[in-house]
Design a protein around this motif. Sequence first.
Motif: not given
Lengths: 131, 190
Positions: A78-79, A83, A87, A110-116, A118
Motif C-alpha cells: 500500500k502507498f 516497505i 517486508a 525473499n520478498v519482491h515488491v512489484q508495485g504500489v 494507491f
Amino acid sequence: MANDTIKLEEGIGSVRIADEVVSIIAGMAATEVDGIAGMSGGLVGGIAEILGKKNLAKGVKVEVGETEAAVDLYIIVKFGVRIPDVALTVQEKVKTAIESMTGLSVVEVNVHVQGVGFPDTEVREEEVRVR
Amino acid sequence: MGIINRILLFVYTLFFGVLCAGVAGLCLHIVPERVVVNEYEYLVSQWQTGAVAGVLLLVSIHLLLCSVSGRRTKEVRSGELLVIQGAAGQVNVSLTAVRDMAERIAAGVHGVRQAKAKALVEHRRDEGDFLKLDIRLEVGQERSVAAISDDIQIQVNRYVTQIAGIDNVEVAVSVQSIASGVSVKKRRIK
C-alpha cells in the motif's frame, strides 16, 4: 504436479504435502499482513482472475526439499507504508506459518515488491445545473 | 547487454551458424561443386550481397566495441533493487514500483498538472548501486517552477529513502511544458 510433493516418512505411513499447499499457506500468511495491497501474479494470474478463478497461490513461488523450503513472494504494497518494515513482517509471518503447519524448515523468504497500490480516487458527481 | 545488442548478436550468430553449416556441407561434399560455383558467381554479381556484407561488418565492429568497452557505470532500466539482505532472505523493490511512487508523489505537489517518471539503476564500480529518477513535469502558472522542482526533489527523495528504504538516490526534475491555465468548457445544452 503429483511429483512435486513433500513426503514425510512416519512409522505408520507417509504424509505427502503438495508444493501448492505450501504456496497457499505462504500466500495467505502474506496477504494477512497490514500494508499488503495484494499479490502480484503477473499476466497469467491477471487473466485467471478476470475469468473468475481465485488463485490463493498467486505471486508465490516455492522450492521445497526433503526438510527445507525457500519461498519467493511477489507483493504489492500500500502507498505510504514503510516497505522494509512490511517486508520483514511478511518474512516472519510466512516463515512461522509454513514451519508450524508443515514442519519444514524455511531457509529463506525473499520478498519482491512489484508495485504500489494507491487508494481509489473519489469520483465527484457533477451537479446538474439545468433542467 | 541491452535488448538491441542482444537482437544484433542473435542475428549475427544465426548468420554465422548457417554459414558454418554451409561450409561443413561443402567439406562433406553434400552439395555438388558446380552448384556451389554457380551460386558463388551469382552472389558475387549482386549488389545486395555487398550491402549485406557491409551491414554485417558494421555489426561486427559494434559488437566488438561493446565487448571491449570498459564503462565505469552500467545502467539497468528494468528489474529490481536489492533493499535488504538479511538472515530471513532478500527484500527487492522493482523499478516499476519506484517509478509509480515517484510519479504519484510528483503529481500530488501543488502546481503540477502531469508527471512522468523514469527509474534506472546505475551500477557504479566504486560507489555501488545508485537509483536515478528522472521526473518530467507539466506545470501550471500558479506557482514558480523553482519552488515546484525543489518540493518534488525533497518529497521524492524523502519518500524513497524513508519509505522504500533505498539510500542512494538522485532525483532529476525537468519541466517539459507550462499549462496555459485556460480550460474550454463544452456546452451541454442546445
